[in-house]
Design a protein around this motif. Structure first.
Motif, PDB file in Angstrom:
ATOM      1  N   VAL A  76      10.331 110.040  35.629  1.00  0.00           N
ATOM      2  CA  VAL A  76       9.928 111.435  35.776  1.00  0.00           C
ATOM      3  C   VAL A  76       9.288 111.627  37.145  1.00  0.00           C
ATOM      4  O   VAL A  76       8.510 110.789  37.596  1.00  0.00           O
ATOM      5  CB  VAL A  76       8.913 111.827  34.669  1.00  0.00           C
ATOM      6  N   THR A  77       9.622 112.743  37.796  1.00  0.00           N
ATOM      7  CA  THR A  77       8.987 113.124  39.050  1.00  0.00           C
ATOM      8  C   THR A  77       8.211 114.413  38.810  1.00  0.00           C
ATOM      9  O   THR A  77       8.695 115.322  38.146  1.00  0.00           O
ATOM     10  CB  THR A  77      10.036 113.342  40.160  1.00  0.00           C
ATOM     11  N   LEU A  78       7.005 114.476  39.342  1.00  0.00           N
ATOM     12  CA  LEU A  78       6.124 115.616  39.136  1.00  0.00           C
ATOM     13  C   LEU A  78       5.538 116.019  40.484  1.00  0.00           C
ATOM     14  O   LEU A  78       5.217 115.166  41.309  1.00  0.00           O
ATOM     15  CB  LEU A  78       5.007 115.185  38.186  1.00  0.00           C
ATOM     16  N   MET A  79       5.409 117.316  40.709  1.00  0.00           N
ATOM     17  CA  MET A  79       4.774 117.803  41.931  1.00  0.00           C
ATOM     18  C   MET A  79       3.410 118.381  41.555  1.00  0.00           C
ATOM     19  O   MET A  79       3.311 119.284  40.729  1.00  0.00           O
ATOM     20  CB  MET A  79       5.644 118.857  42.604  1.00  0.00           C
ATOM     21  N   LEU A  80       2.352 117.849  42.172  1.00  0.00           N
ATOM     22  CA  LEU A  80       0.987 118.258  41.874  1.00  0.00           C
ATOM     23  C   LEU A  80       0.389 118.910  43.112  1.00  0.00           C
ATOM     24  O   LEU A  80       0.290 118.268  44.160  1.00  0.00           O
ATOM     25  CB  LEU A  80       0.166 117.031  41.464  1.00  0.00           C
TER      26      LEU A  80
END
Length: 165
Positions: free
Chosen positions: A43-47
């Motif tokens: 999973v890739t997440l942008m914070l």
């Protein structure tokens, strides 16, 4: 704060790596985003950078903290809640904290409960136990260069002691 390449833990998602820091324009405003990749879940997440402090993002544990983790896996924390729904909610809240020791307490408590029950855990307890194990495994993989299998064995070996198995 954090840099590209750092191994970090994001509550409830587990451990990952900061792959990039990107600047995007949103409604005419430039915002910096940390791009986090979680290999165990792919999973890739942008914070957003301005949410880092409130997000609970932290560095992975260091090798010298393993003794504290082992102690938590072996001992847990006694819960006073007999109501199954409340008990499950308490465990979910511990997992959402993003704290590896809280996750270890969930594992210790639910493993003992599973050991004592003849018909196993309720479905929500089983999900919480699996989530807690996955959370710790993801961190052990990145923090201590363990394989996924070695990380699960590490957990199982240390909870068995508390069960007398």
């Amino acid at each position: 704060m954090f840099n590209v390449g750092d191994h970090v833990v994001y509550p409830y998602h587990g451990a990952g790596t900061i792959r990039d820091i990107e600047v995007k324009e949103v409604l005419g405003e430039k915002i910096s985003y940390y791009v986090l990749y979680f290999p165990l879940n792919d999973v890739t997440l942008m914070l957003p950078e301005d949410r880092i402090n409130s997000s609970g993002l932290r560095n992975v544990i260091e090798e010298n903290q393993l003794d504290e983790l082992i102690y938590a896996l072996q001992n847990g924390v006694q819960t006073k809640n007999e109501n199954p729904k409340q008990y499950s909610r308490e465990n979910e809240n511990l997992l959402k904290s993003g704290n590896i020791i809280d996750a270890a307490h969930v594992i210790a408590n639910l493993s003992l409960k599973e050991y004592e029950r003849t018909n196993g855990l309720h479905i929500q307890d089983r999900k919480n136990l699996d989530k807690a194990k996955q959370f710790i495994v993801s961190e052990l993989i990145l923090a201590n260069n363990m394989t996924e299998e070695e990380a699960y064995e590490f957990i199982d070996k240390n909870i068995q002691i508390s069960q007398g198995a």
